[in-house]
Design a protein around this motif. Structure first.
Motif, PDB file in Angstrom:
ATOM      1  N   VAL A 230       0.842  -1.206   0.000  1.00  0.00           N
ATOM      2  CA  VAL A 230       0.000   0.000   0.000  1.00  0.00           C
ATOM      3  C   VAL A 230       0.872   1.249   0.000  1.00  0.00           C
ATOM      4  O   VAL A 230       0.560   2.237  -0.680  1.00  0.00           O
ATOM      5  CB  VAL A 230      -0.972  -0.024   1.203  1.00  0.00           C
ATOM      6  CG1 VAL A 230      -1.689   1.299   1.363  1.00  0.00           C
ATOM      7  CG2 VAL A 230      -1.970  -1.159   1.047  1.00  0.00           C
ATOM      8  N   LEU A 231       1.978   1.201   0.715  1.00  0.00           N
ATOM      9  CA  LEU A 231       2.908   2.330   0.729  1.00  0.00           C
ATOM     10  C   LEU A 231       3.499   2.571  -0.654  1.00  0.00           C
ATOM     11  O   LEU A 231       3.611   3.721  -1.100  1.00  0.00           O
ATOM     12  CB  LEU A 231       4.017   2.066   1.747  1.00  0.00           C
ATOM     13  CG  LEU A 231       4.838   3.251   2.197  1.00  0.00           C
ATOM     14  CD1 LEU A 231       3.956   4.216   2.984  1.00  0.00           C
ATOM     15  CD2 LEU A 231       5.987   2.782   3.054  1.00  0.00           C
ATOM     16  N   ALA A 232       3.862   1.501  -1.349  1.00  0.00           N
ATOM     17  CA  ALA A 232       4.390   1.636  -2.711  1.00  0.00           C
ATOM     18  C   ALA A 232       3.347   2.217  -3.646  1.00  0.00           C
ATOM     19  O   ALA A 232       3.657   3.062  -4.498  1.00  0.00           O
ATOM     20  CB  ALA A 232       4.872   0.284  -3.226  1.00  0.00           C
ATOM     21  N   LEU A 233       2.107   1.771  -3.499  1.00  0.00           N
ATOM     22  CA  LEU A 233       1.033   2.325  -4.329  1.00  0.00           C
ATOM     23  C   LEU A 233       0.815   3.803  -4.016  1.00  0.00           C
ATOM     24  O   LEU A 233       0.627   4.622  -4.922  1.00  0.00           O
ATOM     25  CB  LEU A 233      -0.270   1.553  -4.111  1.00  0.00           C
ATOM     26  CG  LEU A 233      -0.348   0.170  -4.745  1.00  0.00           C
ATOM     27  CD1 LEU A 233      -1.629  -0.527  -4.314  1.00  0.00           C
ATOM     28  CD2 LEU A 233      -0.268   0.261  -6.255  1.00  0.00           C
TER      29      LEU A 233
ATOM     30  N   GLY B  21       1.416   6.912  -6.634  1.00  0.00           N
ATOM     31  CA  GLY B  21       0.151   7.448  -7.140  1.00  0.00           C
ATOM     32  C   GLY B  21      -0.769   6.370  -7.693  1.00  0.00           C
ATOM     33  O   GLY B  21      -1.744   6.675  -8.381  1.00  0.00           O
ATOM     34  N   GLY B  22      -0.478   5.122  -7.391  1.00  0.00           N
ATOM     35  CA  GLY B  22      -1.302   4.017  -7.865  1.00  0.00           C
ATOM     36  C   GLY B  22      -2.568   3.870  -7.036  1.00  0.00           C
ATOM     37  O   GLY B  22      -2.753   4.530  -6.012  1.00  0.00           O
ATOM     38  N   THR B  23      -3.433   2.994  -7.482  1.00  0.00           N
ATOM     39  CA  THR B  23      -4.693   2.748  -6.781  1.00  0.00           C
ATOM     40  C   THR B  23      -4.831   1.262  -6.483  1.00  0.00           C
ATOM     41  O   THR B  23      -4.152   0.431  -7.075  1.00  0.00           O
ATOM     42  CB  THR B  23      -5.895   3.186  -7.632  1.00  0.00           C
ATOM     43  OG1 THR B  23      -5.904   2.416  -8.839  1.00  0.00           O
ATOM     44  CG2 THR B  23      -5.828   4.665  -7.939  1.00  0.00           C
ATOM     45  N   LEU B  24      -5.736   0.965  -5.578  1.00  0.00           N
ATOM     46  CA  LEU B  24      -6.045  -0.424  -5.269  1.00  0.00           C
ATOM     47  C   LEU B  24      -7.115  -0.879  -6.261  1.00  0.00           C
ATOM     48  O   LEU B  24      -8.279  -0.506  -6.154  1.00  0.00           O
ATOM     49  CB  LEU B  24      -6.534  -0.540  -3.824  1.00  0.00           C
ATOM     50  CG  LEU B  24      -6.585  -1.941  -3.246  1.00  0.00           C
ATOM     51  CD1 LEU B  24      -5.216  -2.597  -3.276  1.00  0.00           C
ATOM     52  CD2 LEU B  24      -7.113  -1.901  -1.830  1.00  0.00           C
TER      53      LEU B  24
ATOM     54  N   ARG C 168       0.293  -3.565 -15.543  1.00  0.00           N
ATOM     55  CA  ARG C 168       1.561  -4.204 -15.176  1.00  0.00           C
ATOM     56  C   ARG C 168       2.270  -3.431 -14.070  1.00  0.00           C
ATOM     57  O   ARG C 168       2.862  -4.031 -13.172  1.00  0.00           O
ATOM     58  CB  ARG C 168       2.466  -4.319 -16.397  1.00  0.00           C
ATOM     59  CG  ARG C 168       1.976  -5.332 -17.412  1.00  0.00           C
ATOM     60  CD  ARG C 168       2.999  -5.541 -18.479  1.00  0.00           C
ATOM     61  NE  ARG C 168       3.312  -4.276 -19.149  1.00  0.00           N
ATOM     62  CZ  ARG C 168       3.207  -4.068 -20.439  1.00  0.00           C
ATOM     63  NH1 ARG C 168       2.807  -5.034 -21.212  1.00  0.00           N
ATOM     64  NH2 ARG C 168       3.521  -2.901 -20.962  1.00  0.00           N
ATOM     65  N   ARG C 169       2.212  -2.113 -14.129  1.00  0.00           N
ATOM     66  CA  ARG C 169       2.876  -1.309 -13.105  1.00  0.00           C
ATOM     67  C   ARG C 169       2.264  -1.541 -11.733  1.00  0.00           C
ATOM     68  O   ARG C 169       2.974  -1.611 -10.736  1.00  0.00           O
ATOM     69  CB  ARG C 169       2.791   0.184 -13.455  1.00  0.00           C
ATOM     70  CG  ARG C 169       3.728   0.551 -14.584  1.00  0.00           C
ATOM     71  CD  ARG C 169       3.818   2.022 -14.783  1.00  0.00           C
ATOM     72  NE  ARG C 169       4.593   2.574 -13.671  1.00  0.00           N
ATOM     73  CZ  ARG C 169       4.452   3.799 -13.208  1.00  0.00           C
ATOM     74  NH1 ARG C 169       3.562   4.609 -13.741  1.00  0.00           N
ATOM     75  NH2 ARG C 169       5.193   4.231 -12.218  1.00  0.00           N
ATOM     76  N   GLN C 170       0.955  -1.671 -11.676  1.00  0.00           N
ATOM     77  CA  GLN C 170       0.283  -1.902 -10.386  1.00  0.00           C
ATOM     78  C   GLN C 170       0.745  -3.210  -9.762  1.00  0.00           C
ATOM     79  O   GLN C 170       1.071  -3.269  -8.572  1.00  0.00           O
ATOM     80  CB  GLN C 170      -1.236  -1.925 -10.567  1.00  0.00           C
ATOM     81  CG  GLN C 170      -1.831  -0.646 -11.090  1.00  0.00           C
ATOM     82  CD  GLN C 170      -1.683   0.487 -10.103  1.00  0.00           C
ATOM     83  OE1 GLN C 170      -2.009   0.355  -8.938  1.00  0.00           O
ATOM     84  NE2 GLN C 170      -1.182   1.609 -10.573  1.00  0.00           N
ATOM     85  N   ILE C 171       0.792  -4.266 -10.571  1.00  0.00           N
ATOM     86  CA  ILE C 171       1.243  -5.569 -10.067  1.00  0.00           C
ATOM     87  C   ILE C 171       2.691  -5.478  -9.601  1.00  0.00           C
ATOM     88  O   ILE C 171       3.044  -5.933  -8.507  1.00  0.00           O
ATOM     89  CB  ILE C 171       1.079  -6.659 -11.151  1.00  0.00           C
ATOM     90  CG1 ILE C 171      -0.397  -6.896 -11.452  1.00  0.00           C
ATOM     91  CG2 ILE C 171       1.744  -7.961 -10.718  1.00  0.00           C
ATOM     92  CD1 ILE C 171      -0.657  -7.819 -12.614  1.00  0.00           C
ATOM     93  N   GLY C 172       3.536  -4.885 -10.417  1.00  0.00           N
ATOM     94  CA  GLY C 172       4.951  -4.781 -10.080  1.00  0.00           C
ATOM     95  C   GLY C 172       5.212  -3.947  -8.838  1.00  0.00           C
ATOM     96  O   GLY C 172       6.034  -4.317  -7.995  1.00  0.00           O
ATOM     97  N   LEU C 173       4.523  -2.827  -8.713  1.00  0.00           N
ATOM     98  CA  LEU C 173       4.715  -1.972  -7.543  1.00  0.00           C
ATOM     99  C   LEU C 173       4.301  -2.669  -6.257  1.00  0.00           C
ATOM    100  O   LEU C 173       4.983  -2.552  -5.229  1.00  0.00           O
ATOM    101  CB  LEU C 173       3.932  -0.669  -7.704  1.00  0.00           C
ATOM    102  CG  LEU C 173       4.484   0.320  -8.723  1.00  0.00           C
ATOM    103  CD1 LEU C 173       3.484   1.435  -8.971  1.00  0.00           C
ATOM    104  CD2 LEU C 173       5.810   0.877  -8.240  1.00  0.00           C
ATOM    105  N   VAL C 174       3.205  -3.378  -6.300  1.00  0.00           N
ATOM    106  CA  VAL C 174       2.729  -4.095  -5.114  1.00  0.00           C
ATOM    107  C   VAL C 174       3.747  -5.160  -4.701  1.00  0.00           C
ATOM    108  O   VAL C 174       4.105  -5.280  -3.526  1.00  0.00           O
ATOM    109  CB  VAL C 174       1.339  -4.723  -5.376  1.00  0.00           C
ATOM    110  CG1 VAL C 174       0.987  -5.757  -4.335  1.00  0.00           C
ATOM    111  CG2 VAL C 174       0.283  -3.638  -5.424  1.00  0.00           C
ATOM    112  N   ILE C 175       4.245  -5.911  -5.671  1.00  0.00           N
ATOM    113  CA  ILE C 175       5.190  -6.980  -5.357  1.00  0.00           C
ATOM    114  C   ILE C 175       6.506  -6.408  -4.834  1.00  0.00           C
ATOM    115  O   ILE C 175       7.025  -6.854  -3.806  1.00  0.00           O
ATOM    116  CB  ILE C 175       5.422  -7.873  -6.591  1.00  0.00           C
ATOM    117  CG1 ILE C 175       4.136  -8.633  -6.924  1.00  0.00           C
ATOM    118  CG2 ILE C 175       6.576  -8.845  -6.355  1.00  0.00           C
ATOM    119  CD1 ILE C 175       4.167  -9.353  -8.249  1.00  0.00           C
ATOM    120  N   VAL C 176       7.049  -5.413  -5.515  1.00  0.00           N
ATOM    121  CA  VAL C 176       8.333  -4.837  -5.103  1.00  0.00           C
ATOM    122  C   VAL C 176       8.220  -4.178  -3.732  1.00  0.00           C
ATOM    123  O   VAL C 176       9.014  -4.447  -2.826  1.00  0.00           O
ATOM    124  CB  VAL C 176       8.856  -3.850  -6.167  1.00  0.00           C
ATOM    125  CG1 VAL C 176      10.036  -3.052  -5.639  1.00  0.00           C
ATOM    126  CG2 VAL C 176       9.240  -4.581  -7.435  1.00  0.00           C
TER     127      VAL C 176
END
Length: 177
Positions: free
Chosen positions: A32-35, A39-42, A118-126
């Motif tokens: 959640v912090l990475a998102l 500026g990403g969303t859930l 793809r960015r949302q998935i990657g940001l959450v994982i990283v």
């Protein structure tokens, strides 16, 4: 709740699944912090990343708890089993985390068509793996040490009476301290 009950049946304990599931909140906080920072969303993509992330961090905690349980079943003392489990499982945990981070980094840095998902998935994982791995490498052994005192372990002879103990002599453990 279902996952907890399945793990309780697997480990034949209500304590060990709790220790394993304690690795999930730091992962979610990191995701959640990475998102938030990016500026990403859930959304559905980030939720797919969360499912993968929760599986990975749970696996890391299972490696430590399961190995500590095996050492205790073979007769090792609680302190020694926790220390050895955390030490011997550090390398596989770090290797898996590094491989996953390197695989998810291109997703987190994606540009072009379809990059938003793809960015949302990657940001959450990283984000989740960085925070979770750095915290749970200390959190899981510490909580296991505190809570495993209350859990019942069968006598060492009930498992493998003829197998030699995996643990090193007491002097080598003392040298690690």
């Amino acid at each position: 709740m279902v996952i907890y009950l399945v793990m309780a049946a697997q480990f034949e304990s209500f304590v060990h699944p709790f220790v394993i599931l304690l690795s999930v909140p730091p992962a979610v906080v990191g995701a959640v912090l990475a998102l938030k920072l990016s500026g990403g969303t859930l959304n559905i993509y980030s939720e797919i990343g969360l499912v993968m992330l929760i599986g990975l961090v749970s696996k890391n905690a299972i490696l430590i708890v399961e190995f500590a349980n095996q050492l205790r079943a073979r007769g090792a003392a609680l302190e020694r089993a926790v220390l050895e489990a955390a030490t011997l499982r550090l390398r596989p945990i770090l290797m898996t985390t590094a491989a996953t981070l390197l695989g998810a980094l291109p997703l987190a840095l994606a540009t072009g068509a379809g990059a938003a998902g793809r960015r949302q998935i990657g940001l959450v994982i990283v984000g989740g793996l960085v925070v979770s791995t750095s915290l749970t490498l200390f959190l899981v052994p510490a909580v296991y040490r505190l809570l495993a005192r209350r859990s019942h372990h069968p006598e060492p002879a009930a498992y493998e009476p003829s197998s030699p103990p995996v643990c090193e002599p007491e002097s080598s453990v003392a040298e690690l301290r």
